[in-house]
Write a protein that holds these residues in place. Structure first.
Motif, PDB file in Angstrom:
ATOM      1  N   GLY A  33       0.937  -1.212  -0.072  1.00 50.36           N
ATOM      2  CA  GLY A  33      -0.026  -0.010  -0.105  1.00 50.36           C
ATOM      3  C   GLY A  33       0.918   1.277   0.095  1.00 50.36           C
ATOM      4  O   GLY A  33       2.123   1.296   0.059  1.00 50.36           O
ATOM      5  N   ARG A  34       0.493   2.375  -0.289  1.00 55.57           N
ATOM      6  CA  ARG A  34       1.186   3.450  -0.245  1.00 55.57           C
ATOM      7  C   ARG A  34       1.471   4.022   1.216  1.00 55.57           C
ATOM      8  O   ARG A  34       2.334   4.726   1.395  1.00 55.57           O
ATOM      9  N   ARG A  35       0.341   3.710   2.327  1.00 53.22           N
ATOM     10  CA  ARG A  35       0.526   4.465   3.467  1.00 53.22           C
ATOM     11  C   ARG A  35       1.421   3.520   4.470  1.00 53.22           C
ATOM     12  O   ARG A  35       0.875   2.569   4.893  1.00 53.22           O
ATOM     13  N   ALA A  36       2.556   4.162   4.443  1.00 52.70           N
ATOM     14  CA  ALA A  36       3.733   3.090   5.159  1.00 52.70           C
ATOM     15  C   ALA A  36       3.225   3.100   6.741  1.00 52.70           C
ATOM     16  O   ALA A  36       3.508   2.325   7.284  1.00 52.70           O
ATOM     17  N   ASP A  37       2.578   4.127   7.107  1.00 54.07           N
ATOM     18  CA  ASP A  37       2.039   4.287   8.641  1.00 54.07           C
ATOM     19  C   ASP A  37       1.112   3.217   9.041  1.00 54.07           C
ATOM     20  O   ASP A  37       1.282   2.525  10.048  1.00 54.07           O
ATOM     21  N   ARG A  38       0.161   2.944   7.896  1.00 55.85           N
ATOM     22  CA  ARG A  38      -0.709   2.018   8.187  1.00 55.85           C
ATOM     23  C   ARG A  38      -0.330   0.746   8.360  1.00 55.85           C
ATOM     24  O   ARG A  38      -0.523  -0.323   8.773  1.00 55.85           O
ATOM     25  N   LEU A  39       0.862   0.565   7.272  1.00 55.69           N
ATOM     26  CA  LEU A  39       1.504  -0.973   7.104  1.00 55.69           C
ATOM     27  C   LEU A  39       2.146  -1.132   8.321  1.00 55.69           C
ATOM     28  O   LEU A  39       2.426  -2.243   9.007  1.00 55.69           O
ATOM     29  N   ASP A  40       2.788  -0.060   9.024  1.00 53.89           N
ATOM     30  CA  ASP A  40       3.585  -0.243  10.470  1.00 53.89           C
ATOM     31  C   ASP A  40       2.652  -0.622  11.509  1.00 53.89           C
ATOM     32  O   ASP A  40       3.033  -1.334  12.165  1.00 53.89           O
ATOM     33  N   ALA A  41       1.472   0.038  11.520  1.00 57.37           N
ATOM     34  CA  ALA A  41       0.453  -0.168  12.360  1.00 57.37           C
ATOM     35  C   ALA A  41       0.289  -1.861  12.467  1.00 57.37           C
ATOM     36  O   ALA A  41       0.013  -2.316  13.337  1.00 57.37           O
ATOM     37  N   LEU A  42       0.088  -2.365  10.931  1.00 56.38           N
ATOM     38  CA  LEU A  42      -0.344  -3.655  10.800  1.00 56.38           C
ATOM     39  C   LEU A  42       0.769  -4.676  11.463  1.00 56.38           C
ATOM     40  O   LEU A  42       0.559  -5.642  11.857  1.00 56.38           O
ATOM     41  N   LYS A  43       2.052  -4.141  11.167  1.00 59.71           N
ATOM     42  CA  LYS A  43       3.159  -4.902  11.462  1.00 59.71           C
ATOM     43  C   LYS A  43       3.180  -5.199  12.777  1.00 59.71           C
ATOM     44  O   LYS A  43       3.627  -6.124  13.647  1.00 59.71           O
ATOM     45  N   ALA A  44       2.883  -3.935  13.757  1.00 54.71           N
ATOM     46  CA  ALA A  44       2.872  -3.943  15.113  1.00 54.71           C
ATOM     47  C   ALA A  44       1.638  -4.961  15.690  1.00 54.71           C
ATOM     48  O   ALA A  44       1.943  -5.403  16.661  1.00 54.71           O
ATOM     49  N   GLU A  45       0.652  -4.860  14.913  1.00 52.04           N
ATOM     50  CA  GLU A  45      -0.412  -5.594  15.412  1.00 52.04           C
ATOM     51  C   GLU A  45      -0.222  -7.345  15.227  1.00 52.04           C
ATOM     52  O   GLU A  45      -0.397  -8.247  16.050  1.00 52.04           O
ATOM     53  N   LEU A  46       0.409  -7.441  13.820  1.00 49.42           N
ATOM     54  CA  LEU A  46       0.421  -8.925  13.374  1.00 49.42           C
ATOM     55  C   LEU A  46       1.570  -9.800  13.707  1.00 49.42           C
ATOM     56  O   LEU A  46       1.588 -10.852  13.656  1.00 49.42           O
ATOM     57  N   GLY A  47       2.806  -8.806  13.752  1.00 48.70           N
ATOM     58  CA  GLY A  47       4.102  -9.423  14.199  1.00 48.70           C
ATOM     59  C   GLY A  47       4.819  -9.989  13.021  1.00 48.70           C
ATOM     60  O   GLY A  47       4.589  -9.669  12.028  1.00 48.70           O
ATOM     61  N   GLU A  48       5.531 -10.892  13.118  1.00 48.05           N
ATOM     62  CA  GLU A  48       6.699 -11.386  12.485  1.00 48.05           C
ATOM     63  C   GLU A  48       6.127 -11.968  11.011  1.00 48.05           C
ATOM     64  O   GLU A  48       6.963 -12.109  10.137  1.00 48.05           O
ATOM     65  N   ASN A  49       4.970 -12.447  11.082  1.00 51.10           N
ATOM     66  CA  ASN A  49       4.432 -12.953  10.116  1.00 51.10           C
ATOM     67  C   ASN A  49       4.025 -12.087   8.787  1.00 51.10           C
ATOM     68  O   ASN A  49       3.361 -12.346   8.110  1.00 51.10           O
ATOM     69  N   PHE A  50       4.117 -10.792   9.364  1.00 50.99           N
ATOM     70  CA  PHE A  50       3.475  -9.738   8.377  1.00 50.99           C
ATOM     71  C   PHE A  50       4.648  -8.749   7.935  1.00 50.99           C
ATOM     72  O   PHE A  50       5.596  -8.639   8.961  1.00 50.99           O
ATOM     73  N   TYR A  51       4.814  -8.685   6.896  1.00 49.45           N
ATOM     74  CA  TYR A  51       5.819  -7.637   5.980  1.00 49.45           C
ATOM     75  C   TYR A  51       5.162  -6.688   5.257  1.00 49.45           C
ATOM     76  O   TYR A  51       4.244  -6.892   4.263  1.00 49.45           O
ATOM     77  N   GLY A  52       5.281  -5.385   5.712  1.00 51.35           N
ATOM     78  CA  GLY A  52       4.724  -4.087   4.672  1.00 51.35           C
ATOM     79  C   GLY A  52       5.723  -3.746   3.887  1.00 51.35           C
ATOM     80  O   GLY A  52       6.718  -3.536   4.108  1.00 51.35           O
ATOM     81  N   ALA A  53       5.122  -3.685   2.595  1.00 50.17           N
ATOM     82  CA  ALA A  53       5.956  -3.136   1.441  1.00 50.17           C
ATOM     83  C   ALA A  53       5.223  -2.207   0.900  1.00 50.17           C
ATOM     84  O   ALA A  53       4.246  -2.162   0.323  1.00 50.17           O
ATOM     85  N   ALA A  54       5.819  -0.836   1.136  1.00 52.76           N
ATOM     86  CA  ALA A  54       5.215   0.405   0.880  1.00 52.76           C
ATOM     87  C   ALA A  54       5.642   0.725  -0.728  1.00 52.76           C
ATOM     88  O   ALA A  54       6.682   1.167  -0.919  1.00 52.76           O
ATOM     89  N   PHE A  55       4.462   0.716  -1.498  1.00 52.67           N
ATOM     90  CA  PHE A  55       4.644   1.211  -2.697  1.00 52.67           C
ATOM     91  C   PHE A  55       3.443   1.798  -3.339  1.00 52.67           C
ATOM     92  O   PHE A  55       2.329   1.039  -2.931  1.00 52.67           O
ATOM     93  N   ASP A  56       3.361   2.553  -4.406  1.00 50.00           N
ATOM     94  CA  ASP A  56       2.401   3.071  -5.039  1.00 50.00           C
ATOM     95  C   ASP A  56       2.054   1.911  -6.081  1.00 50.00           C
ATOM     96  O   ASP A  56       2.992   1.929  -7.056  1.00 50.00           O
ATOM     97  N   ILE A  57       0.931   1.274  -6.300  1.00 56.45           N
ATOM     98  CA  ILE A  57       0.722   0.159  -7.363  1.00 56.45           C
ATOM     99  C   ILE A  57       1.058   0.947  -8.901  1.00 56.45           C
ATOM    100  O   ILE A  57       0.854   0.304  -9.612  1.00 56.45           O
ATOM    101  N   THR A  58       0.731   2.123  -8.861  1.00 58.06           N
ATOM    102  CA  THR A  58       0.666   2.907 -10.006  1.00 58.06           C
ATOM    103  C   THR A  58       2.120   3.527 -10.609  1.00 58.06           C
ATOM    104  O   THR A  58       2.477   3.911 -11.624  1.00 58.06           O
ATOM    105  N   ASP A  59       3.051   3.106  -9.699  1.00 52.97           N
ATOM    106  CA  ASP A  59       4.331   3.305  -9.949  1.00 52.97           C
ATOM    107  C   ASP A  59       5.251   2.337 -10.110  1.00 52.97           C
ATOM    108  O   ASP A  59       5.683   1.312  -9.079  1.00 52.97           O
ATOM    109  N   GLU A  60       5.328   1.699 -11.558  1.00 52.15           N
ATOM    110  CA  GLU A  60       6.156   0.507 -11.594  1.00 52.15           C
ATOM    111  C   GLU A  60       7.443   0.137 -11.202  1.00 52.15           C
ATOM    112  O   GLU A  60       7.929  -0.766 -10.759  1.00 52.15           O
TER     113      GLU A  60
END
Ligand code: 8X3
Length: 248
Positions: A33-60
């Motif tokens: 997703g674009r919003r790294a802060d939201r991915l960070d919050a999911l990482k804090a909630e879900l732990g080591e089995n979650f990895y957030g990859a921040a990018f805009d899907i329209t930016d190849e």
């Protein structure tokens, strides 16, 4: 060994609910997703089995870089959930902005095919699965649906065509077509108008993101010989209306 799913658009709605569902079942989840802060919050909630990859899907280029930088435990992707997508507006075509149409096509179509193209070789090698979030708007035209419905019809037909192209390779492909569901999607669609959001869902008992997460999990964990081609889901409160007839 646990399996890995990549979920695009994991920062809210269906994507976040699906990330929770799969991590809860012991899967490894890459959320994008674009919003790294939201991915960070999911990482804090879900732990080591979650990895957030921040990018805009329209930016190849950003997508390629982020996928190339996946940590080793998350590199073998078994399932791609193409969830990232948006609707902008509910006005009839003559009252819309071309820029909104281009934004929807850029994310719902161009971004989705780019991500799919990127991950396809690995998915074929692992006999994995592609699950695409289409919409009831893929199947049913409605006033104000115009380009949004067009992009979602693309997603459904692309799914079916992909399934045909992957014949014999053991890769599963599914188009999931949700109807009215309560999520941030509607706030984005109506420009953040909370009163319109409340009015849309009021008394309707809409689908919830967890309903879609459960469906995706079911599709992904069926026995390997079973392929759900397309699956349309509505809340009980939503159904079909008739044709409109203009009279002179
Ligand atoms: C959007 C669902 O019912 O608003 O994908 O068309 S609906």
């Amino acid at each position: 060994m646990s399996k890995t799913i990549l979920i695009s658009g994991a920062t809210a709605g269906f994507g976040a609910a699906t990330a929770r569902r799969f991590v809860g079942a012991g899967w490894k989840v890459i959320g994008t997703g674009r919003r790294a802060d939201r991915l960070d919050a999911l990482k804090a909630e879900l732990g080591e089995n979650f990895y957030g990859a921040a990018f805009d899907i329209t930016d190849e280029a950003g997508m390629t870089a982020a996928l190339g930088a996946l940590p080793e435990p998350f590199q073998a992707i078994d399932v791609l959930l193409n969830n990232a997508g948006l609707a902008l507006g509910t006005k009839p075509a003559p009252q819309t902005a071309l820029s909104d149409w281009k934004t929807m096509i850029g994310t719902n179509v161009t971004g989705l095919v780019a991500l799919t193209h990127h991950l396809l070789p690995g998915l074929i090698a692992r006999k994995g699965a592609v699950i695409n979030i289409a919409s009831v708007a893929s199947n049913w035209p409605y006033s104000g649906g115009n380009v949004y419905g067009g992009t979602k019809a693309f997603v459904r037909q692309f799914s079916l065509g992909l399934r045909s192209d992957l014949h014999g390779k053991g890769v599963r492909v599914t188009s999931i077509e949700p109807g009215l569901c309560e999520s941030e999607f509607t706030l984005v669609r109506n420009g953040g108008d909370k009163a319109a959001y409340d009015a849309l869902y009021g008394g309707a008992d809409p689908l919830q993101p967890q309903d879609i997460a459960e469906t995706v999990f079911w599709v992904a964990t069926l026995p390997p010989h079973v392929n759900i081609n397309s699956l349309e889901i509505m809340p009980v409160s939503q159904s079909f209306a008739g044709f409109q007839i203009h009279r002179n």
